[in-house]
Design a protein around this motif. Structure first.
Motif, PDB file in Angstrom:
ATOM      1  N   LEU A   1       0.814  -1.216   0.000  1.00  0.00           N
ATOM      2  CA  LEU A   1       0.000   0.000   0.000  1.00  0.00           C
ATOM      3  C   LEU A   1       0.848   1.267   0.000  1.00  0.00           C
TER       4      LEU A   1
ATOM      5  N   GLU B   1      -6.898  -6.072  -1.441  1.00  0.00           N
ATOM      6  CA  GLU B   1      -7.142  -5.046  -2.449  1.00  0.00           C
ATOM      7  C   GLU B   1      -6.756  -3.690  -1.873  1.00  0.00           C
ATOM      8  N   ARG B   2      -6.373  -2.756  -2.733  1.00  0.00           N
ATOM      9  CA  ARG B   2      -5.860  -1.475  -2.244  1.00  0.00           C
ATOM     10  C   ARG B   2      -6.847  -0.760  -1.323  1.00  0.00           C
ATOM     11  N   ASP B   3      -8.118  -0.690  -1.721  1.00  0.00           N
ATOM     12  CA  ASP B   3      -9.081   0.015  -0.886  1.00  0.00           C
ATOM     13  C   ASP B   3      -9.239  -0.651   0.477  1.00  0.00           C
ATOM     14  N   ALA B   4      -9.244  -1.969   0.495  1.00  0.00           N
ATOM     15  CA  ALA B   4      -9.361  -2.688   1.766  1.00  0.00           C
ATOM     16  C   ALA B   4      -8.142  -2.435   2.644  1.00  0.00           C
TER      17      ALA B   4
ATOM     18  N   LEU C   1      -6.155   0.206   2.502  1.00  0.00           N
ATOM     19  CA  LEU C   1      -6.193   1.598   2.932  1.00  0.00           C
ATOM     20  C   LEU C   1      -7.128   1.779   4.118  1.00  0.00           C
ATOM     21  N   VAL C   2      -8.307   1.228   4.031  1.00  0.00           N
ATOM     22  CA  VAL C   2      -9.269   1.346   5.138  1.00  0.00           C
ATOM     23  C   VAL C   2      -8.719   0.687   6.398  1.00  0.00           C
TER      24      VAL C   2
ATOM     25  N   ASP D   1      -6.647  10.056   0.004  1.00  0.00           N
ATOM     26  CA  ASP D   1      -6.779   8.654   0.413  1.00  0.00           C
ATOM     27  C   ASP D   1      -7.338   8.555   1.832  1.00  0.00           C
TER      28      ASP D   1
ATOM     29  N   HIS E   1     -11.012   9.439   2.015  1.00  0.00           N
ATOM     30  CA  HIS E   1     -11.794   8.360   1.404  1.00  0.00           C
ATOM     31  C   HIS E   1     -12.004   7.226   2.401  1.00  0.00           C
ATOM     32  N   ALA E   2     -10.940   6.822   3.102  1.00  0.00           N
ATOM     33  CA  ALA E   2     -11.052   5.727   4.073  1.00  0.00           C
ATOM     34  C   ALA E   2     -11.905   6.131   5.268  1.00  0.00           C
TER      35      ALA E   2
ATOM     36  N   PHE F   1     -15.504   5.834   4.418  1.00  0.00           N
ATOM     37  CA  PHE F   1     -15.933   4.431   4.403  1.00  0.00           C
ATOM     38  C   PHE F   1     -16.151   3.928   5.829  1.00  0.00           C
TER      39      PHE F   1
END
Length: 365
Positions: free
Chosen positions: A91, A193-196, A198-199, A227, A230-231, A234
């Motif tokens: 990441l 996955e990148r979004d997962a 990052l969160v 970024d 965004h997290a 979420f």
């Protein structure tokens, strides 16, 4: 939320004033990554937060690989637990590596063929769990006729290898750091996955460091404001948002431990400790006129929610000398608490203690 409450809550969240976690690795896991370019000071950071009450106990965990030391998040050393190493590197490393192009050119490592050959030779030197120190690796490169020389060139190559998840720390050889191949010492875990990822990193940071701001996270992680926001969006209501001096801060309301009745009255915080380094926006206010002294081996003395001075240590075979430089006007109670903190450090190092006051050492109190 007022500043005093923020600072008090951070001490509890980071397990300095609340019940300690069981192991040094648990402290690393709580904080996500722990800055550790001064390894022995960073061991003390873990000892302060866990039931590993001696340097020897923390080192045993390190040597058996319960946590590792590597370049991660930023181009500097951190501790990280093995299960978190690959996904955090995947990441965060692209931005870090992208910012190192100028240094590559300065050191003559901007030729992809030279860099690739150097990484291949490094892997060959370490394969089969041959844990080598940097000095030994320098000799290995020289023996194999590599154009990459010991010193800054080799050090930079190793940093690139760490950021690419090729190498990390091995067990200590005496007082010296060694290197190991990641794939030989750390079990593979399913990729995120990148979004997962990052969160998860944002959640872990604010759980282990909160209340903290977006700026605190971006400094710590090298990731962008976009970024981070965004997290946070979420994560929604799973984190509590509060205003501190007009700046939004977040923390996990379900993960704030209660302050312990046995909490120390003062702390000798190690050099680069997470509780002072991580927060550029709401740091501990300082009563000490020289709290930003240029000598990097002076660290912070905290009592309550204020920095009351600075400290330095010299470790000998059987004793440790702790020099304490407190702000003018420090109360006798806080001075005694600082002495008590020095005693805890000596116990951690399993050494006899000698405390030197700044006036005895020509200091400013």
């Amino acid at each position: 939320m007022d500043t005093d409450r923020v600072l008090t809550q951070r001490l509890a969240t980071q397990r300095l004033s609340s019940a300690p976690v069981a192991t040094a690795a648990d402290a690393v896991r709580l904080l996500g990554c722990v800055q550790s370019q001064e390894r022995d000071h960073a061991f003390w950071s873990l000892g302060m937060r866990s039931r590993r009450r001696t340097y020897t106990g923390v080192q045993r965990e390190f040597d058996r690989g319960a946590f590792v030391r590597t370049h991660i998040l930023r181009p500097t050393w951190h501790f990280v637990v093995p299960a978190d190493l690959r996904w955090i590197l995947e990441l965060t490393s692209p931005r870090v590596l992208a910012g190192m192009g100028g240094r590559h050119r300065q050191l003559g490592l901007d030729d992809p063929k030279v860099l690739s050959a150097g990484l291949d030779l490094l892997a060959k030197a370490l394969q089969g769990k041959q844990f080598h120190t940097r000095r030994e690796l320098g000799q290995y490169f020289a023996d194999h006729g590599s154009p990459i020389t010991a010193g800054e060139q080799l050090g930079h190559l190793i940093m690139v290898a760490e950021l690419r998840a090729l190498v990390c720390s091995g067990p200590m050889h005496g007082v010296h750091h060694t290197y190991a191949l990641v794939d030989e010492v750390i079990t593979r875990t399913p990729p995120l996955e990148r979004d997962a990822a990052l969160v998860e990193l944002v959640r872990r940071f604010f759980t282990g460091h909160g209340p903290a701001s977006v700026r605190d996270f971006t400094r710590w992680s090298s990731l962008t404001v976009a970024d981070t926001k965004h997290a946070l969006a979420f994560l929604g209501d799973s984190l509590e948002q509060v205003e501190v001096d007009g700046i939004p801060h977040w923390y996990d309301p379900h993960a704030v431990p209660r302050r312990s009745s046995a909490a120390p009255a003062a702390y000798l915080l190690p050099t680069y400790d997470e509780v002072t380094l991580t927060y550029p926006q709401v740091p501990f206010p300082s009563d000490h006129p020289e709290h930003r002294a240029s000598d990097p081996f002076w660290a912070t003395v905290v009592a309550g929610t204020r920095s009351i001075g600075r400290w330095k240590r010299e470790v000998g075979p059987t004793s440790v000398t702790v020099t304490i430089d407190l702000a003018p006007g420090t109360s006798d109670a806080d001075a005694r608490a600082a002495d008590g903190a020095a005693g805890r450090l000596a116990d951690f190092l399993e050494r006899d203690l000698e405390v030197v006051r700044s006036d005895d050492a020509g200091g400013g109190r």
